[in-house]
Scaffold this motif. Structure first.
Motif, mmCIF file in Angstrom:
data_model
loop_
_atom_site.group_PDB
_atom_site.id
_atom_site.type_symbol
_atom_site.label_atom_id
_atom_site.label_comp_id
_atom_site.label_asym_id
_atom_site.label_seq_id
_atom_site.Cartn_x
_atom_site.Cartn_y
_atom_site.Cartn_z
ATOM 1 N N PHE A 41 5.145 -2.486 -15.901
ATOM 2 C CA PHE A 41 3.801 -2.345 -15.206
ATOM 3 C C PHE A 41 3.908 -2.465 -13.929
ATOM 4 O O PHE A 41 3.483 -1.880 -12.777
ATOM 5 N N LEU A 42 4.253 -3.764 -13.215
ATOM 6 C CA LEU A 42 4.246 -4.045 -12.167
ATOM 7 C C LEU A 42 5.087 -3.219 -11.020
ATOM 8 O O LEU A 42 4.946 -2.879 -9.987
ATOM 9 N N ALA A 43 6.159 -2.509 -11.525
ATOM 10 C CA ALA A 43 7.175 -1.797 -11.008
ATOM 11 C C ALA A 43 6.265 -0.304 -10.677
ATOM 12 O O ALA A 43 6.544 0.193 -9.565
ATOM 13 N N GLU A 44 5.590 -0.054 -11.856
ATOM 14 C CA GLU A 44 4.877 1.189 -11.367
ATOM 15 C C GLU A 44 3.583 1.179 -10.463
ATOM 16 O O GLU A 44 3.239 1.845 -9.763
ATOM 17 N N LEU A 45 3.029 -0.274 -10.648
ATOM 18 C CA LEU A 45 1.972 -0.481 -9.455
ATOM 19 C C LEU A 45 2.693 -0.380 -8.024
ATOM 20 O O LEU A 45 1.896 0.313 -7.274
ATOM 21 N N VAL A 46 3.869 -0.834 -7.836
ATOM 22 C CA VAL A 46 4.391 -0.835 -6.530
ATOM 23 C C VAL A 46 4.722 0.599 -6.270
ATOM 24 O O VAL A 46 4.349 0.892 -5.085
ATOM 25 N N ARG A 47 5.125 1.466 -7.219
ATOM 26 C CA ARG A 47 5.630 2.726 -6.810
ATOM 27 C C ARG A 47 4.243 3.498 -6.474
ATOM 28 O O ARG A 47 4.110 4.550 -5.695
ATOM 29 N N ASP A 48 3.356 3.294 -7.470
ATOM 30 C CA ASP A 48 1.912 4.013 -7.115
ATOM 31 C C ASP A 48 1.394 3.863 -5.647
ATOM 32 O O ASP A 48 1.048 4.626 -4.915
#
Length: 205
Positions: free
Chosen positions: A56-63
């Motif tokens: 989830f955090l990785a996708e937050l950063v990518r977003d």
């Protein structure tokens, strides 16, 4: 249907909740329970969309990194207008006045997240700061072509220097935001010797 609000876009709701927690309390306060509580949904909602909390955090950063594309296009489009130092000061303020500082703190705080991001994009550097430096380098290259930045200026060296200086200005979330004049002064100092003609470009046809 999970308890709490109906999530029309669960991912974005969860991302926004995590962002609010980051800005309010910093990366140490960011847990899956804190995020779902902030979003007003059941804890299982997060795990239905993401394999685990680090995913989830990785996708937050990518977003959030993806948003830099829009800022980069706007900054490059400003080449030849206003002043170079002014344009860059405004861009750094927009970048670091957003959640960017908190995202960088999150990446450096969580070793597992940082490792995951590096495996997904092994280009080196800290995600978001790397993309921000590329944005500034592209803009400086455009101004170099217009003659407002010296032809021998090393834009690939100047860009990370500007990003580093900007990050230091905005890094302390507990302090008042730096004034516009202070940001511009730092930009002008980094670019000292590289600016050739900071006047707006006129029609040369």
């Amino acid at each position: 249907m999970p308890t709490g609000v109906a999530l029309r876009d669960a991912r974005e709701q969860l991302f926004d909740a995590a962002e609010r927690i980051l800005l309010r309390a910093g990366p140490s306060a960011l847990t899956s329970r804190a995020v779902t509580t902030e979003a007003g949904c059941a804890k299982g909602v997060l795990h239905r969309h993401f394999a685990d909390f680090d995913a989830f955090l990785a996708e937050l950063v990518r977003d959030r990194v993806a948003r830099i594309d829009g800022w980069a296009a706007a900054l490059r489009g400003a080449a030849g207008t206003g002043s170079v130092a002014g344009n860059l000061a405004a861009a750094l303020t927009d970048l670091f006045g957003s959640v960017a500082v908190a995202i960088v703190a999150l990446i450096t705080f969580r070793d597992d997240l940082r490792a995951r991001l590096r495996r997904a994009g092994p280009g080196g550097g800290i995600p978001l700061l790397t993309e921000a430096a590329a944005m500034v380098a592209s803009y400086l290259a455009a101004e170099r072509e217009l003659g407002r930045v010296s032809g021998d200026a090393d834009v690939d060296a100047l860009a990370p220097a500007l990003i580093g200086a900007g990050h230091l200005l905005f890094a302390d979330r507990t302090s008042p935001r730096p004034e516009a004049g202070a940001v511009r002064k730092v930009v002008a100092s980094v670019l000292a010797g590289a600016l050739r003609d900071d006047a707006p470009v006129t029609d040369r046809t």
